[in-house]
Structures are given as C-alpha cells and as structure tokens.
Design a protein around this motif. Structure first.
Motif, PDB file in Angstrom:
ATOM      1  N   LEU A  17       0.597  34.902  37.378  1.00 59.19           N
ATOM      2  CA  LEU A  17       1.264  33.812  38.073  1.00 59.19           C
ATOM      3  C   LEU A  17       1.224  34.073  39.572  1.00 59.19           C
ATOM      4  N   CYS A  58      -0.749  29.334  37.444  1.00 55.86           N
ATOM      5  CA  CYS A  58      -0.706  30.141  36.218  1.00 55.86           C
ATOM      6  C   CYS A  58      -2.137  30.265  35.711  1.00 55.86           C
ATOM      7  N   VAL A 110       3.273  33.232  42.812  1.00 57.97           N
ATOM      8  CA  VAL A 110       4.599  32.709  43.126  1.00 57.97           C
ATOM      9  C   VAL A 110       4.844  32.788  44.630  1.00 57.97           C
ATOM     10  N   ILE A 169       6.624  28.929  40.878  1.00 58.81           N
ATOM     11  CA  ILE A 169       5.325  29.352  40.360  1.00 58.81           C
ATOM     12  C   ILE A 169       4.291  28.333  40.819  1.00 58.81           C
ATOM     13  N   THR A 182       4.519  43.142  38.963  1.00 68.81           N
ATOM     14  CA  THR A 182       4.456  42.333  40.178  1.00 68.81           C
ATOM     15  C   THR A 182       3.721  43.051  41.300  1.00 68.81           C
ATOM     16  N   THR A 200       6.948  41.841  32.854  1.00 67.83           N
ATOM     17  CA  THR A 200       6.258  41.481  34.085  1.00 67.83           C
ATOM     18  C   THR A 200       5.790  42.722  34.837  1.00 67.83           C
ATOM     19  N   ILE A 206      11.752  34.321  34.945  1.00 68.70           N
ATOM     20  CA  ILE A 206      10.485  34.309  34.207  1.00 68.70           C
ATOM     21  C   ILE A 206      10.623  35.092  32.908  1.00 68.70           C
TER      22      ILE A 206
END
Length: 146
Positions: free
Chosen positions: A104, A93, A106, A90, A131, A129, A121
C-alpha cells in the motif's frame, strides 16, 4: 494502435489539460479529429481520466510510506483490498509476488497519524504490516513509454 493515437496519448500524459486546439496543432489533425480520437481512447479505456497533481506537503500530507501487508491467517479470504478501500489515506494498493500479499502507498501528516493508520489497516483487514517510510522523492509519476 495507430502512431497518431500514441502521439496524442504522449501529449496528454505530459499535460492532461492540453486543449483540443493545442493537440490538433501538435498532431497536424483538425480539432474535431483530435476530439474524436480522444473520445475513442476514453471509450476503449486507454485514457481513464484526467487528474491534478497535488503538492502533498502543502495540503498537510508530507509523509509517504509503503506498507506491506500479509494475512495473519493464510487460510482467510483474500479480500484485503475490499476491506481497506474505505481508508482514504491509502493512495494505492498493489498485489505483489513475494512474502507479502499487497503493498500500500499511504500519505499522512505525521508519524502519529502513520501509527494510527497502521492500527486501522491491521484491524480492518486482519493483516500483519511492514512499513517503509519515504525520506524523499526525487521523482515519481513518470509517463510510460508510449
């Protein structure tokens, strides 16, 4: 803030390795005056440090993604940043407004590594999450208008 300090910050933002001698030439100050001003900017927390920009592909981290997280239990303490701090993949943040609590940034080596990271995570912070995988980055790391 004085204009000369803004000029020094602009020069350092463009080239964090610029020598005090070169800063002095660009600003018209003496080397010792530039050194004092940079130290003062550091002590005030305006200049937080100097860093190298890495080519992530060449170091085995070609995949960038943004992972939005929100707590599974809305009544749980808002401690996700502390729970995730140990995960070195990560890079950043950010606390955000909206449906999610944090976004985040990454960097990983492959889709499989991203999948493993997402599980890590979720388990570490007890979050859901969402993404977004980055396909390309035309530019990033722009200096702010100083």
């Amino acid at each position: 803030m004085e204009e000369i300090d803004r000029q020094i910050m602009t020069l350092l933002a463009d080239d964090g390795r610029m020598s005090f001698t070169d800063l002095a030439k660009e600003t018209g100050l003496s080397v010792s005056a530039v050194h004092q001003r940079v130290r003062r900017l550091q002590k005030r927390g305006i200049v937080k440090g100097f860093t190298a920009l890495l080519d992530h592909e060449q170091i085995g981290l070609p995949m960038t993604a943004f992972v939005s997280i929100k707590p599974i239990d809305p009544a749980a303490p808002d401690d996700a940043p502390d729970r995730l701090k140990h995960i070195t993949a990560i890079e950043a943040c950010h606390s955000v407004a909206g449906e999610e609590s944090y976004i985040l940034k990454v960097r990983v080596g492959s889709p499989n590594e991203l999948e493993d990271l997402l599980q890590q995570i979720r388990a570490a912070a007890n979050v859901a999450t969402r993404t977004t995988v980055v396909l390309s980055t035309p530019w990033e790391g722009r200096r702010p208008p100083i």
